[in-house]
Design a protein around this motif. Structure first.
Motif, PDB file in Angstrom:
ATOM      1  N   UNK A 118       0.854  -1.187   0.000  1.00 14.12           N
ATOM      2  CA  UNK A 118       0.000   0.000   0.000  1.00 14.12           C
ATOM      3  C   UNK A 118       0.892   1.241   0.000  1.00 14.12           C
ATOM      4  N   UNK A 119       0.325   2.386  -0.291  1.00  8.08           N
ATOM      5  CA  UNK A 119       1.107   3.620  -0.201  1.00  8.08           C
ATOM      6  C   UNK A 119       1.604   3.862   1.226  1.00  8.08           C
ATOM      7  N   UNK A 120       2.766   4.478   1.354  1.00  9.90           N
ATOM      8  CA  UNK A 120       3.325   4.725   2.685  1.00  9.90           C
ATOM      9  C   UNK A 120       2.409   5.609   3.518  1.00  9.90           C
ATOM     10  N   UNK A 121       1.705   6.538   2.883  1.00 10.74           N
ATOM     11  CA  UNK A 121       0.784   7.393   3.633  1.00 10.74           C
ATOM     12  C   UNK A 121      -0.271   6.566   4.370  1.00 10.74           C
ATOM     13  N   UNK A 122      -0.759   5.487   3.739  1.00  9.93           N
ATOM     14  CA  UNK A 122      -1.761   4.636   4.388  1.00  9.93           C
ATOM     15  C   UNK A 122      -1.133   3.876   5.552  1.00  9.93           C
ATOM     16  N   UNK A 123       0.059   3.350   5.353  1.00  6.44           N
ATOM     17  CA  UNK A 123       0.750   2.644   6.432  1.00  6.44           C
ATOM     18  C   UNK A 123       0.987   3.595   7.597  1.00  6.44           C
ATOM     19  N   UNK A 124       1.409   4.806   7.300  1.00  8.60           N
ATOM     20  CA  UNK A 124       1.651   5.795   8.343  1.00  8.60           C
ATOM     21  C   UNK A 124       0.379   6.086   9.128  1.00  8.60           C
ATOM     22  N   UNK A 125      -0.732   6.248   8.426  1.00  8.17           N
ATOM     23  CA  UNK A 125      -2.004   6.531   9.084  1.00  8.17           C
ATOM     24  C   UNK A 125      -2.417   5.378  10.000  1.00  8.17           C
ATOM     25  N   UNK A 126      -2.222   4.153   9.529  1.00 10.14           N
ATOM     26  CA  UNK A 126      -2.585   2.988  10.332  1.00 10.14           C
ATOM     27  C   UNK A 126      -1.696   2.900  11.578  1.00 10.14           C
ATOM     28  N   UNK A 127      -0.410   3.130  11.405  1.00  6.19           N
ATOM     29  CA  UNK A 127       0.526   3.099  12.533  1.00  6.19           C
ATOM     30  C   UNK A 127       0.165   4.180  13.547  1.00  6.19           C
ATOM     31  N   UNK A 128      -0.108   5.382  13.075  1.00  4.83           N
ATOM     32  CA  UNK A 128      -0.511   6.479  13.961  1.00  4.83           C
ATOM     33  C   UNK A 128      -1.761   6.083  14.741  1.00  4.83           C
ATOM     34  N   UNK A 129      -2.719   5.477  14.062  1.00  2.00           N
ATOM     35  CA  UNK A 129      -3.961   5.038  14.707  1.00  2.00           C
ATOM     36  C   UNK A 129      -3.663   4.047  15.834  1.00  2.00           C
ATOM     37  N   UNK A 130      -2.849   3.056  15.529  1.00  2.00           N
ATOM     38  CA  UNK A 130      -2.550   2.029  16.530  1.00  2.00           C
ATOM     39  C   UNK A 130      -1.709   2.582  17.680  1.00  2.00           C
ATOM     40  N   UNK A 131      -0.768   3.470  17.377  1.00  2.00           N
ATOM     41  CA  UNK A 131       0.035   4.079  18.443  1.00  2.00           C
ATOM     42  C   UNK A 131      -0.823   4.960  19.349  1.00  2.00           C
TER      43      UNK A 131
END
Length: 169
Positions: free
Chosen positions: A110-123
């Motif tokens: 997936x695009x890095x922006x999506x991964x970043x958003x998911x990581x931010x959500x989980x953190x």
């Protein structure tokens, strides 16, 4: 229908716009124009480093992470953003806790922006367990474009569900 599955709580006007993109087979075009490439974080070791770097930038004083992995068993519909688990155990008279972050394996490409958003959500769940105003304020602090990325990620999931990947393997 895939649109209802991922955008269930969005206004009818938004649903109609997305449906029009799907009907005209333009959803992939829109996504590729915004997110032309995927990230290169494809293994658990690199994912852990990526997550820890973000955690250290915004949440240094929060509890450490014991595990960070891509999880192919996560059901995207119910855990579209990944999964954060917190386990407390009494071990020899001491209370031990473990924080785990699991990201759906579908986000390996997936695009890095999506991964970043998911990581931010989980953190954000390290500090705020519920999806409340404080939770979303923290998400927005770590990723100012959080809400737009979450919406676009849902469009990406619709694309995957209906037509498959838009990125070469």
């Amino acid at each position: 229908m895939a649109i209802q599955k991922y955008l269930a709580n969005y206004p009818p006007a938004v649903l109609a716009q997305v449906q029009a993109l799907v009907d005209k087979n333009r959803l992939a075009e829109v996504l590729l124009s915004r997110y032309p490439t995927t990230h290169s974080i494809t293994n658990d070791h690199d994912l852990r480093q990526y997550v820890v770097d973000i955690k250290n930038q915004y949440m240094q004083k929060s509890a450490p992470l014991s595990k960070v992995i891509y999880d192919s068993k996560l059901h995207v519909i119910h855990n579209a953003l990944g999964l954060h688990s917190y386990v407390s155990r009494v071990q020899g008279g001491k209370l031990k806790s473990k924080n785990e972050v699991r990201i759906g394996a579908v986000f390996k490409k997936a695009p890095e922006d999506f991964l970043n958003m998911i990581v931010v959500h989980e953190l954000a769940h390290l500090k705020e367990k519920q999806h409340n105003k404080a939770f979303y304020r923290l998400c927005h602090h770590m990723q100012p474009n959080y809400h737009q990325l979450e919406f676009d990620m849902r469009l990406y999931l619709i694309q995957l569900d209906l037509f498959g990947s838009i990125y070469a393997a």
